[in-house]
Design an enzyme around this catalytic site. Structure first.
Site, PDB file in Angstrom:
ATOM      1  CB  SER A  43      39.819 -24.059  49.755  1.00  0.00           C
ATOM      2  OG  SER A  43      38.869 -25.056  49.563  1.00  0.00           O
ATOM      3  CG  HIS A  50      36.249 -22.368  46.280  1.00  0.00           C
ATOM      4  ND1 HIS A  50      37.067 -23.351  45.770  1.00  0.00           N
ATOM      5  CD2 HIS A  50      36.356 -22.450  47.619  1.00  0.00           C
ATOM      6  CE1 HIS A  50      37.650 -23.995  46.764  1.00  0.00           C
ATOM      7  NE2 HIS A  50      37.245 -23.465  47.905  1.00  0.00           N
ATOM      8  CG  ASP A  89      37.945 -24.605  42.886  1.00  0.00           C
ATOM      9  OD1 ASP A  89      36.866 -24.063  43.192  1.00  0.00           O
ATOM     10  OD2 ASP A  89      38.838 -24.869  43.712  1.00  0.00           O
ATOM     11  CG  ASN A 147      37.950 -26.108  55.521  1.00  0.00           C
ATOM     12  OD1 ASN A 147      39.163 -26.256  55.485  1.00  0.00           O
ATOM     13  ND2 ASN A 147      37.300 -25.350  54.657  1.00  0.00           N
TER      14      ASN A 147
END
Length: 401
Positions: free
Chosen positions: A346, A188, A158, A279
């Protein structure tokens, strides 16, 4: 007769010269270059050492005027190079039988959170808050019976993880950039990490598997973006460092055979790979919008659900969705000892990675394939498989399935 022989000789020489120019690129052209990933076919090089094979491949690259400075990265688990090429050079490589794939170094981004709220210093929780998703995936039930994920290594690929956050214990890591894997300038990765492994320490929040060995593999920059070359480098690190689970809350709409081969390699090496479905869904729940790498068969594609166990309207749909997990208004860790609410696949993805760690810790002799089967076979059925896959992940049920 002599004239006929002369003509034949001329044709043969022309053919030889043509073949010798297969790799030739005009040197006087000022050609714009971009990054590509080049994968070679090693089937003709059995018995040679890695160094000898690399020498052969570099000779091929040099033969089309690729300078050493343009060879950006040589990988080890697969015969892949990240190289700067002109369009003409890329086309020449594609036509060689020794070359398996030539692909642009596609961009990849964090599966962007839909909402976000940062809490101020004054309102941080003074005892462990149990986010709704942690209970919903039966993590607290597993904790009650003594399963916390101990002994399982989880690599979060990430934007990095804030290594100084007092609610996280990061055991190690790696960055493909020129900064630390323990710095997260985007937030994130730290949020994702907390869902997997926030500590049971009477402060902050609680993760699905608080006793896992957590590793930060920074493959996305401080703007949330990265590239296939960086992610496969991160996968190499995870394989070489004996990780059990890889969490990838990231995605791209562009297919890469090289990326797929790396996921397959890791999976065949015994790692379980979990990725956000994406998404890109719509409120009607129609279409096939699952992103890569979740779309690859060696990767578990995780969709997002809300508090009512309904599909989040943004959650990608399609036949590749394998399982679902909470992904709306998820409370977790954030850089600088903060906390935040975020929504997205996520956030769903690390619920499954954490659940996998609980199952594997309870049953350490299982293979990655068996852990995957347990998670899928024990999931709570929610409806349309294109929306939820097998259903909502249930960690406790999976342990005893």
């Amino acid at each position: 007769m002599k004239r006929l022989l002369a003509i034949l000789l001329s044709l043969v020489m022309s053919f030889i010269l043509a073949e010798s120019q297969v790799y030739a690129i005009p040197e006087n052209q000022n050609l714009e270059k971009q990054e590509y990933l080049v994968q070679f076919d090693v089937s003709s090089y059995k018995g040679l050492s890695e160094d000898a094979i690399n020498t052969e491949f570099k000779n091929v690259l040099n033969s089309i005027n690729i300078e050493e400075v343009d060879i950006l990265k040589a990988y080890h688990l697969l015969p892949v190079y990240c190289v700067r090429l002109s369009e003409e050079q890329a086309q020449v490589l594609k036509e060689l039988s020794i070359v398996k794939a030539v692909e642009p170094n596609y961009k990849v981004k964090a599966s962007e959170p839909i909402t976000q709220m940062i809490e101020s210093e004054e309102v941080k929780p003074l005892q462990d808050t149990i986010p709704w998703g942690i209970e919903r995936v039966q993590a607290t039930d597993a904790h009650y019976y003594g399963y916390y994920g101990s002994g399982i290594k989880v690599a979060v690929l990430d934007t990095g993880i804030d290594g100084g956050h007092y609610d996280l214990y990061v055991r190690g890591g790696y960055s493909v950039f020129n900064d630390s894997p323990y710095y997260d300038g985007y937030g994130h990765g730290t949020h994702v990490a907390g869902i997997v492994a926030a500590l049971e320490n009477s402060y902050g929040v609680l993760g699905v598997a608080p006793d896992v060995s957590l590793y930060s593999v920074k493959v996305l920059g401080n703007d949330g973006y990265g590239s296939i070359s960086g992610i496969v480098e991160g996968i190499e690190w995870a394989v070489n460092n004996n990780m059990n689970v890889i969490n990838m809350s990231l995605g791209s709409s562009s297919y890469s055979s090289i990326f797929e081969d790396y996921c397959n390699y890791a999976y065949n090496s015994g790692l379980l790979i979990v990725a956000a479905a994406g998404n890109s869904g719509n409120s009607y729940g129609t279409g096939d919008s699952v992103e890569y790498p979740a779309r690859y068969s060696s990767v578990m594609a995780v969709a997002a659900t809300d508090y009512y166990d309904k599909r989040a309207s943004f959650s990608s749909t399609g036949s590749d969705v394998e399982i679902a997990a909470p992904g709306v208004d998820i409370y977790s860790t954030y850089p600088d000892n903060n906390y935040a609410y975020m929504s997205g696949t996520s956030m769903a993805c690390p619920h499954v990675a954490g659940a996998a760690a609980l199952v594997w810790s309870a049953n350490p002799n299982l293979t990655n394939i068996q852990v995957r089967q347990k998670l899928v076979n024990s999931a709570k059925y929610l409806g349309n498989r294109y929306h939820y896959g097998a259903g909502l992940v249930q960690a406790y049920n999976a342990i005893y399935y």
